[in-house]
Scaffold this motif. Structure first.
Motif, short mmCIF file in Angstrom:
data_model
loop_
_atom_site.label_atom_id
_atom_site.label_comp_id
_atom_site.label_asym_id
_atom_site.label_seq_id
_atom_site.Cartn_x
_atom_site.Cartn_y
_atom_site.Cartn_z
N LEU A 152 0.83 -1.21 0.00
CA LEU A 152 0.00 0.00 0.00
C LEU A 152 0.86 1.26 0.00
N ALA A 153 1.95 1.25 0.76
CA ALA A 153 2.84 2.41 0.77
C ALA A 153 3.47 2.60 -0.61
N GLY A 154 3.80 1.50 -1.27
CA GLY A 154 4.35 1.58 -2.63
C GLY A 154 3.37 2.19 -3.61
N VAL A 155 2.11 1.80 -3.52
CA VAL A 155 1.08 2.35 -4.40
C VAL A 155 0.96 3.86 -4.17
N VAL A 156 0.95 4.28 -2.92
CA VAL A 156 0.85 5.71 -2.61
C VAL A 156 2.08 6.44 -3.14
N SER A 197 -5.86 6.79 -2.29
CA SER A 197 -4.81 5.90 -1.82
C SER A 197 -4.66 5.91 -0.30
N LEU A 198 -4.77 7.07 0.31
CA LEU A 198 -4.51 7.16 1.74
C LEU A 198 -5.56 6.46 2.62
N PRO A 199 -6.86 6.58 2.34
CA PRO A 199 -7.81 5.90 3.23
C PRO A 199 -7.59 4.39 3.35
N PRO A 200 -7.38 3.67 2.22
CA PRO A 200 -7.11 2.23 2.41
C PRO A 200 -5.85 1.99 3.22
N MET A 201 -4.83 2.83 3.01
CA MET A 201 -3.59 2.65 3.76
C MET A 201 -3.83 2.89 5.25
N LEU A 202 -4.59 3.92 5.58
CA LEU A 202 -4.89 4.18 6.99
C LEU A 202 -5.74 3.08 7.60
N VAL A 203 -6.74 2.62 6.85
CA VAL A 203 -7.60 1.55 7.37
C VAL A 203 -6.79 0.29 7.63
N VAL A 204 -6.00 -0.13 6.65
CA VAL A 204 -5.21 -1.34 6.83
C VAL A 204 -4.12 -1.09 7.87
N GLY A 205 -3.57 0.11 7.89
CA GLY A 205 -2.54 0.42 8.87
C GLY A 205 -3.04 0.38 10.29
N LEU A 206 -4.30 0.65 10.49
CA LEU A 206 -4.88 0.62 11.83
C LEU A 206 -5.64 -0.68 12.09
N LEU A 207 -5.67 -1.54 11.09
CA LEU A 207 -6.50 -2.73 11.20
C LEU A 207 -5.76 -3.88 11.86
N LYS A 208 -6.44 -4.51 12.76
CA LYS A 208 -5.96 -5.75 13.34
C LYS A 208 -7.18 -6.62 13.60
#
Length: 176
Positions: free
Chosen positions: A28-32, A67-78
């Motif tokens: 995801l960081a690469g895509v951003v 790009s950022l919302p999916p990264m934030l969601v997955v970044g905060l997801l557990k």
């Protein structure tokens, strides 16, 4: 006995927290980074802030916005799995964005299994496999298959599937 002690929820007899694999965050960081790099390369500094009125930077804004919302969601997801005396609880997110509760009385059988997340279910997360099985997983290829009284099955990802299966079997046996 105080009122706070009477109303306290039952303590979990099993708890497991799983974060998604690091390569998912890296992808995801690469895509951003690629998206921002592409639009930054096409940016015309001669236009400056006035370019906003000509919609030149809107593609960059849209790309970052998408790009950022999916990264934030997955970044905060557990994924969190808990077994309580009366139910099995699954949820995703630091602040639960998705919850699933299974009463222990509905569980007919449990077994630790290995599966192929990409081939069988299209990846990790909340999924439905080709065979109709519902999947809740965050990482790895190990899980517990839970068969419910109605014949449907759940696949619950775990880094400790044998312990989760044992705990579920014991909790179901101990139901009143």
């Amino acid at each position: 006995m105080s009122i706070a002690m009477v109303n306290r929820p039952p303590v979990a007899i099993y708890r497991e927290e799983q974060w998604f694999s690091r390569w998912i965050y890296a992808a995801l960081a690469g895509v951003v980074a690629v998206t921002i790099g592409y639009f930054a390369r096409t940016y015309d500094p001669a236009i400056g802030l006035g370019g906003w009125s000509r919609f030149r930077e809107w593609p960059l804004l849209v790309a970052i916005g998408l790009s950022l919302p999916p990264m934030l969601v997955v970044g905060l997801l557990k994924m969190t799995t808990e077994v309580h005396p009366g139910d099995l609880r699954l949820w995703f997110g630091l602040l639960p964005t998705y919850r699933h509760v299974v009463p222990l009385a509905e569980i007919r059988a449990v077994e630790p299994v290995r599966y192929r997340p990409m081939a069988d279910c299209g990846g990790w997360g909340i999924r439905r496999c080709r065979n109709g099985e519902r999947v809740f997983t965050a990482r790895g290829d190990r899980a517990v298959r839970v068969t419910l009284q109605d014949g449907s099955t759940l696949l619950i990802g775990s880094q400790r599937p044998e312990e989760l299966a044992r705990t579920l079997e014991q909790a179901v046996r101990n139901l009143p």
